[in-house]
Scaffold this motif. Structure first.
Motif, mmCIF file in Angstrom:
data_model
loop_
_atom_site.group_PDB
_atom_site.id
_atom_site.type_symbol
_atom_site.label_atom_id
_atom_site.label_comp_id
_atom_site.label_asym_id
_atom_site.label_seq_id
_atom_site.Cartn_x
_atom_site.Cartn_y
_atom_site.Cartn_z
ATOM 1 N N TYR A 276 -3.358 -10.004 30.536
ATOM 2 C CA TYR A 276 -3.962 -9.325 29.389
ATOM 3 C C TYR A 276 -3.882 -10.177 28.129
ATOM 4 N N GLN A 277 -2.744 -10.801 27.885
ATOM 5 C CA GLN A 277 -2.605 -11.633 26.694
ATOM 6 C C GLN A 277 -3.562 -12.814 26.732
ATOM 7 N N LYS A 278 -3.744 -13.390 27.906
ATOM 8 C CA LYS A 278 -4.664 -14.523 28.039
ATOM 9 C C LYS A 278 -6.100 -14.089 27.728
ATOM 10 N N ILE A 279 -6.484 -12.902 28.181
ATOM 11 C CA ILE A 279 -7.834 -12.399 27.903
ATOM 12 C C ILE A 279 -8.025 -12.205 26.406
ATOM 13 N N LYS A 280 -7.028 -11.613 25.739
ATOM 14 C CA LYS A 280 -7.118 -11.421 24.290
ATOM 15 C C LYS A 280 -7.219 -12.771 23.569
ATOM 16 N N ASP A 281 -6.390 -13.722 23.982
ATOM 17 C CA ASP A 281 -6.422 -15.039 23.345
ATOM 18 C C ASP A 281 -7.771 -15.714 23.539
ATOM 19 N N ASN A 282 -8.324 -15.654 24.767
ATOM 20 C CA ASN A 282 -9.612 -16.286 25.038
ATOM 21 C C ASN A 282 -10.738 -15.624 24.251
ATOM 22 N N LEU A 283 -10.674 -14.289 24.112
ATOM 23 C CA LEU A 283 -11.687 -13.589 23.325
ATOM 24 C C LEU A 283 -11.621 -14.021 21.864
ATOM 25 N N ARG A 284 -10.441 -14.029 21.294
ATOM 26 C CA ARG A 284 -10.291 -14.444 19.902
ATOM 27 C C ARG A 284 -10.695 -15.902 19.719
ATOM 28 N N ARG A 285 -10.319 -16.741 20.676
ATOM 29 C CA ARG A 285 -10.696 -18.162 20.604
ATOM 30 C C ARG A 285 -12.209 -18.304 20.562
ATOM 31 N N ASP A 286 -12.924 -17.649 21.499
ATOM 32 C CA ASP A 286 -14.374 -17.779 21.556
ATOM 33 C C ASP A 286 -15.039 -17.221 20.302
ATOM 34 N N GLN A 287 -14.539 -16.088 19.820
ATOM 35 C CA GLN A 287 -15.121 -15.515 18.605
ATOM 36 C C GLN A 287 -14.838 -16.397 17.393
ATOM 37 N N ALA A 288 -13.663 -17.011 17.357
ATOM 38 C CA ALA A 288 -13.336 -17.909 16.247
ATOM 39 C C ALA A 288 -14.271 -19.120 16.232
ATOM 40 N N VAL A 289 -14.544 -19.680 17.413
ATOM 41 C CA VAL A 289 -15.455 -20.823 17.499
ATOM 42 C C VAL A 289 -16.832 -20.444 16.976
ATOM 43 N N VAL A 290 -17.330 -19.280 17.381
ATOM 44 C CA VAL A 290 -18.653 -18.840 16.926
ATOM 45 C C VAL A 290 -18.653 -18.612 15.416
ATOM 46 N N MET A 291 -17.619 -17.976 14.886
ATOM 47 C CA MET A 291 -17.546 -17.736 13.445
ATOM 48 C C MET A 291 -17.497 -19.034 12.650
ATOM 49 N N LEU A 292 -16.772 -20.011 13.161
ATOM 50 C CA LEU A 292 -16.634 -21.281 12.458
ATOM 51 C C LEU A 292 -17.916 -22.105 12.495
ATOM 52 N N THR A 293 -18.695 -21.957 13.553
ATOM 53 C CA THR A 293 -19.874 -22.801 13.707
ATOM 54 C C THR A 293 -21.162 -22.124 13.268
ATOM 55 N N ARG A 294 -21.179 -20.782 13.207
ATOM 56 C CA ARG A 294 -22.435 -20.093 12.903
ATOM 57 C C ARG A 294 -22.390 -19.256 11.631
ATOM 58 N N GLN A 295 -21.234 -18.878 11.182
ATOM 59 C CA GLN A 295 -21.149 -17.929 10.077
ATOM 60 C C GLN A 295 -20.484 -18.556 8.848
ATOM 61 N N ASN A 296 -20.955 -18.169 7.678
ATOM 62 C CA ASN A 296 -20.442 -18.707 6.425
ATOM 63 C C ASN A 296 -19.263 -17.853 5.962
ATOM 64 N N LEU A 297 -18.168 -17.934 6.720
ATOM 65 C CA LEU A 297 -16.961 -17.183 6.409
ATOM 66 C C LEU A 297 -15.820 -18.142 6.108
ATOM 67 N N SER A 298 -14.959 -17.759 5.207
ATOM 68 C CA SER A 298 -13.778 -18.570 4.920
ATOM 69 C C SER A 298 -12.780 -18.438 6.062
ATOM 70 N N ILE A 299 -11.828 -19.360 6.114
ATOM 71 C CA ILE A 299 -10.785 -19.299 7.137
ATOM 72 C C ILE A 299 -10.003 -17.999 7.005
ATOM 73 N N ALA A 300 -9.747 -17.589 5.770
ATOM 74 C CA ALA A 300 -9.009 -16.344 5.543
ATOM 75 C C ALA A 300 -9.789 -15.139 6.050
ATOM 76 N N GLU A 301 -11.114 -15.126 5.849
ATOM 77 C CA GLU A 301 -11.935 -14.012 6.320
ATOM 78 C C GLU A 301 -11.964 -13.951 7.844
ATOM 79 N N ILE A 302 -12.075 -15.117 8.460
ATOM 80 C CA ILE A 302 -12.073 -15.158 9.927
ATOM 81 C C ILE A 302 -10.731 -14.682 10.457
#
Length: 334
Positions: A276-302
């Motif tokens: 379960y922890q690995k699934i949560k980590d992978n989900l957050r990792r993938d969403q973080a990558v998308v936010m960093l590459t596609r969205q104009n959000l600060s690190i704090a907002e992400i």
């Protein structure tokens, strides 16, 4: 599943043949908005759109569906031709035999065979010049293509009973649950996929027009395949994706939604090589990558949107996932 990312291992492996023939490809990648520095990071994740563009770039640059990993190239269009013949087959067995016949005409270096002597059907692939495929990327890719295309033709998930590979256990083994969702064995005699013989009589239901669309989308519909994945791991991730990432539910809640106890859920996830922890980590990792590459959000907002107590905790977690800090990752993608 949403916002999928892929290990940079596969991006480097896909580029291998192109770089062997044309040298440094940084300029070529940058022209397609693909960051070469990101690909070189061992733990980096590549967003789906970039991964699809990378494959198309390699196929076009080399005019080779085998991506430079054979002596004689397999010119772009062979896969479509094979599919155009297979779509007129009556059932899965005819699809496989017709496709094998086509590949024998295409190449002497890649040999595919169907063995029905055992309890299961065995589809095997041999690369007769394995020195050109040192990490077995082409072998794995072609097995994936055959598995997913044939399942698509009969509109049914081909559940694998096991998969065997001649090469040793790879460092990126964690990715195999998406690529080959079954028990995988390494250091074996053949590269093979095993599945029930009962599927061989399943009729082909796709039309030539549908095949043309499938090819036009390629390789997207081959690599993004998780809608048909009914594993417990995927069911858990879908539940998490449907909620608020900033406050992911606990294990007990997820188990209740899946109508099982927490103990049973943990046991089933462990059997799939997950947790379960690995699934949560992978989900957050993938969403973080998308936010960093596609969205104009600060690190704090992400950090806040992903449920971290403070940006420093997010930065440490992200570096553990990808090998670089969120800021460095964003700068590489620009």
């Amino acid at each position: 599943m949403q916002n999928l990312t892929f290990s940079s291992h596969y991006a480097r492996a896909a580029l291998y043949g192109l770089e062997q023939k044309k040298g440094d490809c940084s300029a070529l990648l940058q022209a397609k908005n693909i960051d070469p520095n990101l690909i070189r990071e061992p733990l980096a994740r590549i967003p789906t759109d970039q991964f699809v563009r990378l494959f198309r770039l390699i196929w076009k640059a080399l005019d080779d569906e085998f991506m430079g990993r054979t002596i004689t190239p397999c010119k772009v269009g062979h896969f479509h031709l094979m599919g155009s013949l297979a779509v007129h087959a009556n059932n899965l067995e005819e699809v496989l035999r017709e496709s094998i016949r086509c590949y024998r005409l295409f190449s002497d270096e890649i040999e595919i065979s169907l063995n029905l002597d055992g309890d299961d059907a065995e589809l095997s692939l041999t690369h007769h010049n394995p020195q050109l495929d040192p990490d077995a990327f082409l072998v794995e890719w072609l097995l994936l293509v055959w598995h997913r295309l044939t399942g698509w033709l009969i509109d049914r998930k081909i559940v694998l009973s096991q998969a065997t590979f001649k090469h040793a256990l790879p460092p990126h083994f964690d990715e195999y649950r998406f690529v080959f969702p079954t028990r995988c064995y390494f250091g074996r005699e053949r590269n093979s996929l095993f599945f029930s013989k009962n599927l061989l009589s399943m009729p082909v239901v796709r039309t030539p027009a549908e095949l043309d669309e499938f090819i036009n989308n390629s390789p997207r519909d081959l690599i993004v395949w998780t809608d048909e994945d009914d594993s417990i791991t995927t069911q858990v991730r879908r539940l998490l994706e449907a909620g608020d990432t900033s406050s992911l539910p606990n294990l007990d809640w997820v188990a209740e939604q899946l109508h099982m106890t927490s103990y049973t859920l943990c046991r089933k996830l462990k059997a799939e090589g997950s947790a379960y922890q690995k699934i949560k980590d992978n989900l957050r990792r993938d969403q973080a990558v998308v936010m960093l590459t596609r969205q104009n959000l600060s690190i704090a907002e992400i950090s806040s949107q992903l449920g971290f107590a403070e940006p420093g905790a997010f930065s440490r977690a992200f570096k553990g996932w990808t090998g670089v800090s969120p800021l460095a990752y964003r700068q590489q993608d620009q």
